[in-house]
Write an enzyme that holds these catalytic residues in place. Structure first.
Site, PDB file in Angstrom:
ATOM      1  N   GLU C  79       0.834  -1.197   0.000  1.00  0.00           N
ATOM      2  CA  GLU C  79       0.000   0.000   0.000  1.00  0.00           C
ATOM      3  C   GLU C  79       0.875   1.257   0.000  1.00  0.00           C
ATOM      4  OE1 GLU C  79       0.604   2.031   3.330  1.00  0.00           O
ATOM      5  OE2 GLU C  79      -1.567   1.772   3.631  1.00  0.00           O
ATOM      6  N   CYS C 111      -3.583  -4.205   3.968  1.00  0.00           N
ATOM      7  CA  CYS C 111      -2.531  -5.064   4.519  1.00  0.00           C
ATOM      8  C   CYS C 111      -2.551  -6.503   4.003  1.00  0.00           C
ATOM      9  CB  CYS C 111      -2.608  -5.071   6.044  1.00  0.00           C
ATOM     10  SG  CYS C 111      -2.263  -3.462   6.769  1.00  0.00           S
ATOM     11  N   THR C 152       2.390   2.687  15.165  1.00  0.00           N
ATOM     12  CA  THR C 152       2.533   1.308  14.693  1.00  0.00           C
ATOM     13  C   THR C 152       2.962   1.178  13.228  1.00  0.00           C
ATOM     14  OG1 THR C 152       0.161   1.286  14.213  1.00  0.00           O
ATOM     15  CG2 THR C 152       0.868   0.354  16.328  1.00  0.00           C
ATOM     16  N   ARG C 200     -12.025   2.836  16.686  1.00  0.00           N
ATOM     17  CA  ARG C 200     -12.380   1.516  17.221  1.00  0.00           C
ATOM     18  C   ARG C 200     -13.170   0.664  16.218  1.00  0.00           C
ATOM     19  NH1 ARG C 200     -11.660   0.034  22.146  1.00  0.00           N
ATOM     20  NH2 ARG C 200     -13.635  -1.099  22.326  1.00  0.00           N
ATOM     21  N   THR C 202     -12.102  -0.099  13.480  1.00  0.00           N
ATOM     22  CA  THR C 202     -11.124  -0.990  12.831  1.00  0.00           C
ATOM     23  C   THR C 202     -11.032  -2.344  13.550  1.00  0.00           C
ATOM     24  OG1 THR C 202      -9.311  -0.114  14.179  1.00  0.00           O
ATOM     25  CG2 THR C 202      -9.661   0.938  12.052  1.00  0.00           C
ATOM     26  N   HIS C 235      -2.608 -11.440  11.268  1.00  0.00           N
ATOM     27  CA  HIS C 235      -2.189 -10.062  10.977  1.00  0.00           C
ATOM     28  C   HIS C 235      -2.006  -9.320  12.299  1.00  0.00           C
ATOM     29  CE1 HIS C 235      -1.489  -6.329   9.093  1.00  0.00           C
ATOM     30  NE2 HIS C 235      -2.565  -5.757   9.627  1.00  0.00           N
ATOM     31  N   LYS C 240      -2.035  -6.378  20.811  1.00  0.00           N
ATOM     32  CA  LYS C 240      -3.262  -6.918  21.408  1.00  0.00           C
ATOM     33  C   LYS C 240      -4.121  -7.718  20.421  1.00  0.00           C
ATOM     34  CE  LYS C 240      -6.175  -3.883  23.010  1.00  0.00           C
ATOM     35  NZ  LYS C 240      -6.530  -2.623  23.698  1.00  0.00           N
ATOM     36  N   ASN C 267       3.673  -2.659  12.848  1.00  0.00           N
ATOM     37  CA  ASN C 267       2.803  -3.202  11.810  1.00  0.00           C
ATOM     38  C   ASN C 267       3.426  -2.949  10.450  1.00  0.00           C
ATOM     39  OD1 ASN C 267       0.770  -3.968  10.110  1.00  0.00           O
ATOM     40  ND2 ASN C 267      -0.730  -2.462  10.805  1.00  0.00           N
ATOM     41  N   SER C 297      -7.658  -3.986   5.326  1.00  0.00           N
ATOM     42  CA  SER C 297      -8.788  -3.080   5.539  1.00  0.00           C
ATOM     43  C   SER C 297      -9.579  -2.918   4.258  1.00  0.00           C
ATOM     44  CB  SER C 297      -8.289  -1.720   6.027  1.00  0.00           C
ATOM     45  OG  SER C 297      -7.786  -1.840   7.332  1.00  0.00           O
TER      46      SER C 297
END
Lengths: 381, 131, 345
Positions: C79, C111, C152, C200, C202, C235, C240, C267, C297
């Protein structure tokens, strides 16, 4: 080589000429040379300039300089060969005289660097030296010299101070040169602790680029005597080339072209190196000056820096080096530098006893093409 | 248009292609089109070894326009495993980490970008050998 | 999905840049108190997603001895392509000395562009259209200064060389699956420098819904369960999410441990699951089974099952990812800002 002499020289102090364009700067120096030679009728003009085309200042420069000087006819030739530009202009003029096609020639060089960003000038210079090697590696001319300096230090166990002592000598001698860009002495401490250009070289190891123009009027010795003109005689010259790209050389520290050019020039002049009174090095960097000293045969391999450090080439010694300040103190108007060196040699003969000899060394890139002239003073007086 | 001039050089610039003499084995980088400097023999294209050691280097502080935003950067004089010597920029190493004699390996990096056209020029750089 | 002819991984390689910045340093600049990971990689001033891809491909080719003249496809998932229009794959072909008679294209699916490339190449190889193909996932992702993503968004990539199993593979691709839906959790419009995201949103409707749907469907279709796998890679946009999704699907922390790199490297977007897979293959033994589930995404998830063969020892990446992890150095925010070109006006 018989009987070619310079009967006039003209030059401007190396620096920044904001209000002057390249053509009028050249004309100023050329007019001074023509005045000294009593305004002869010039049959051919050879103008050296390394970057005027590359920097987009003025292409085909020689015809514009000829026109500015009011030359109605005769050859007007432009020579672009890096630091060897004006040296080759001089050689071409000599050849023209030797061939009998001309009675008087005007030869020299001009460079204008202040019209462009310093980083653009650097880019033009490194492309001029070797696009493939320098551009893709990010190597600048100072960077390449720095790599040589570190190799030299490693190979011979020589300190950086000793290499830089050539710059100190240049500045000491440059005080006496009215055309020098810098007319002040510097201490070794100052030179060593100055800002880095390319580690380990500081700004004092790197000859400063500047605007400049220098010209000489050449003719035959016979003509000079006939006209009652003082002259500087060209006793011998040599030209040679080293391998390019520089990465293909087996020894970066060996300036083979300079060595070959010097040996040819001295033998043509039938003069031994010991009978020289002065040597003008093309020391665009302290390290290249040291390597040139060794190539010319004035120092053994690995002992050039030691010799300079110990004062062997100071003004009061038998063979003095860079008596007018070298490239470091006089400044380095690239394509005009060789003409400056010859003008300065002429100045020396005007002041000093005429029965002495000097050697003038010039080159493009890093010994890529070397030219050596052996010169001597003379005149009717 | 330098983009075109440099496109012509891309293969040797990307892949460390040099010339080797069929007669005496001498190697050259960048590749030579003419004959061997040592013996006059015929040259052929060869992919040079990617590892070597650092013979000398400099840290460039006054850079040409294309490398203005890379300063200070390090350029090395490198001897490859087969003896070929070349100049290349070093990467992934800081000035105070460089040592003459250190082991290096070739990698591909951005050399510079043409401001107006945005064209990116890639080429070989060397980094301290990994693994 | 299963290929009609058995295909697998012939070679692999992964690369991450040398530089990392600690989350605490970024947090200090922006006055944040908590951070999602410990540190993240960022590219040097002379790196981009293409040079990272080059490194990964070169390691894959040299470590496996894959025949350069038989590679028939170079698909680069990213990307953060250096050019909006001009393929990265063609530079790779010439820089790696591959045959020019090859397919080449850039894939974009946030991703999961890298795993999408694996699916395509597996199909091409299985059908016999090509003998070998390289699938790359690579990114130098950008987070707007001060944005959550800045903590990230990292740089790294990995390459897999896919061939038919009878050419000799180090891991067989047993089966795969893909699940997509229109979910606007994260995007970047053309011409924009930084992506935007819906915070959130996501998480649950995007990351968790798609990975769980993809993996569960995969389990149902092919009869696997978490205990069939020695390792799993999910991924990893932070520390978390992959741990939580592993737990929700019934995987243990031990199973995801070798492939969970986000706490240190961040990431790496299209590179993330492939770099995790490379790190896992670096330690895997013959007979090990590995599950991989990517997430992109917009949104979608690819699931794969790999079965490691006896060729693993001789084909392991040289250098392994650990060699690059061992050379990481921490940099300050000003170096990070300079190298990322955030100061260019």
């Amino acid at each position: 080589m018989e009987g070619i002499v310079a009967v006039g020289y003209g030059l401007v102090r190396v620096g920044e000429y904001w209000a002057k364009d390249i053509v009028s700067l050249a004309a100023d120096a050329a007019s001074m040379a023509l005045d000294m030679a009593k305004q002869p009728s010039v049959d051919a003009l050879y103008v050296g300039s390394a970057l005027s085309g590359a920097l987009g200042i003025q292409g085909n420069l020689a015809i514009h300089v000829a026109d500015e000087l009011g030359f109605a006819d005769g050859l007007a030739v432009n020579i672009s060969a890096g630091g060897a530009s004006s040296g080759l202009a001089v050689l071409s003029g000599i050849d023209r005289l030797l061939s009998g096609s001309a009675e008087y020639v005007l030869v020299g060089g001009v460079e204008k660097v202040s019209d462009n960003l310093p980083s653009d000038v650097l880019e033009a210079i490194l492309i001029d030296i070797d696009r493939r090697v320098l551009k893709y590696s990010g190597l600048t001319d100072a960077g390449l010299a720095a790599i040589m300096a570190r190799l030299y230090m490693e190979e011979y166990g020589v300190s950086k101070e000793k290499i830089t002592s050539l710059s100190v000598l240049d500045h000491e001698n440059g005080v006496n040169n009215p055309y020098a860009m810098f007319r002040r002495a510097v201490s070794l401490d100052m030179a060593m602790s100055a800002p880095l250009v390319a580690d380990p070289l500081t700004i004092f190891d790197v000859a400063p680029y500047g605007d400049g123009a220098a010209f000489l009027v050449l003719t035959t010795k016979e003509k000079a005597l006939e006209e009652g003109l003082d002259y500087m005689e060209f006793l011998g010259y040599g030209v040679a080339r080293n391998r390019v790209p520089i990465s293909h050389r087996s020894n970066l520290l060996s300036f083979d072209a300079s060595a070959e050019a010097a040996s040819v020039a001295l033998s043509r002049a039938n003069i031994s190196i010991d009978s020289l009174r002065f040597v003008e090095l093309f020391d665009n960097f302290s390290i290249t000056g040291v390597l040139a000293l060794e190539a010319l045969g004035l120092s053994g391999s690995g002992s050039g820096a030691d010799d300079v450090w110990s004062g062997k080439f100071n003004l009061d010694r038998q063979v003095s080096v860079d008596i007018m300040g070298g490239l470091k103190a006089r400044g380095h108007p690239i394509g005009a530098t060789g003409a400056y060196q010859l003008c300065e040699a002429f100045m020396r003969f005007e002041e000093a006893p005429r029965r002495e000899y000097g050697l003038v060394h010039m080159m493009s890139g890093f010994d890529d093409q070397a030219i050596v002239f052996v010169v001597g003073g003379g005149g009717s007086a | 248009m330098p983009e075109i001039t440099e496109w012509r050089d891309r293969i040797w610039r990307y892949r460390l292609i040099g010339s080797r003499c069929g007669g005496c084995g001498s190697t050259y980088y960048p590749p030579r089109n003419s004959r061997c400097l040592k013996c006059g023999g015929d040259l052929e294209e060869v992919e040079l070894p990617r590892r070597g050691k650092l013979l000398s280097y400099t840290v460039v502080y006054q850079a040409p326009t294309l490398y203005k935003y890379s300063t200070p950067y390090i350029v090395g004089y490198i001897e490859l495993l087969d003896g070929t010597r070349l100049f290349a920029m070093l990467t992934d190493v800081e000035p105070d980490e460089v040592r003459v004699g250190m082991e290096l390996e070739a990698t591909l990096r951005k050399l510079y970008t043409y401001g107006e056209s945005g064209h990116i020029v890639y080429g070989v750089k060397f980094r301290p050998a990994v693994g | 999905m299963k290929t009609s002819n058995k295909v697998g991984i012939y070679g692999y390689g992964a690369y991450i840049p040398r530089y990392i910045i600690e989350n605490s340093v970024i947090a200090q600049v922006w006055g944040k108190l908590s951070t999602p990971i410990k540190s993240k990689t960022f590219p040097s001033y002379d790196e981009d997603s293409l040079t990272i891809a080059y490194e990964a491909c070169r390691i894959a080719i040299e470590s496996s001895g894959a025949p350069r003249d038989r590679i028939g496809a170079v698909y680069v998932g990213s990307e953060s392509k250096p050019y909006a229009v001009k393929p990265s794959g063609t530079v790779l072909v010439d820089a790696l000395g591959l045959s020019r008679n090859t397919l080449s294209a850039d894939f974009e699916f946030a991703c999961k562009a890298g795993t999408e490339a694996i699916q395509a190449i597996a199909g091409l190889v299985s059908s016999g259209m090509i003998d070998f193909g390289i699938a790359v996932g690579t990114d130098t992702s950008q987070g707007r200064p001060g944005d959550e993503l800045e903590y990230t968004a990292a740089a790294g990539g990995a390459a897999l060389i896919i061939s038919r199993a009878d050419d000799g593979v180090l891991a067989v691709i047993e089966a795969s699956n893909s699940y997509v839906s229109d979910t606007p959790d994260f995007w970047r419009r053309s011409g924009e420098k930084y992506p935007r995201h819906l915070f959130r949103f996501t998480g649950e409707p995007a990351y968790f819904h798609h990975i769980i749907s993809s993996v569960r469907r995969f389990f149902e279709e092919y009869g696997y369960s978490p205990k069939d796998f020695d390792y799993a890679i999910f991924h990893q946009p932070n520390t978390k999410f992959p741990q939580r999704v592993a737990k929700m699907l019934g995987f243990s922390m031990e199973q995801i441990k070798p492939g969970l790199l986000s706490p240190i490297i961040g990431n790496t977007y299209s590179g993330a699951t492939l770099v995790g897979l490379a790190a896992t293959l670096d330690v895997a033994k013959e007979g090990d089974r590995i599950l991989l589930a990517s997430f992109g995404s917009g949104a979608g998830s690819d699931t794969f099952s790999f079965l490691v063969t006896d060729l693993i020892e001789e084909r392991r990446a040289k250098p392994p990812l650990k060699a690059f992890l061992d050379r990481l150095v921490t940099k300050d925010y000003s170096t990070y800002v300079r190298y990322r070109g955030k100061l260019m006006l």
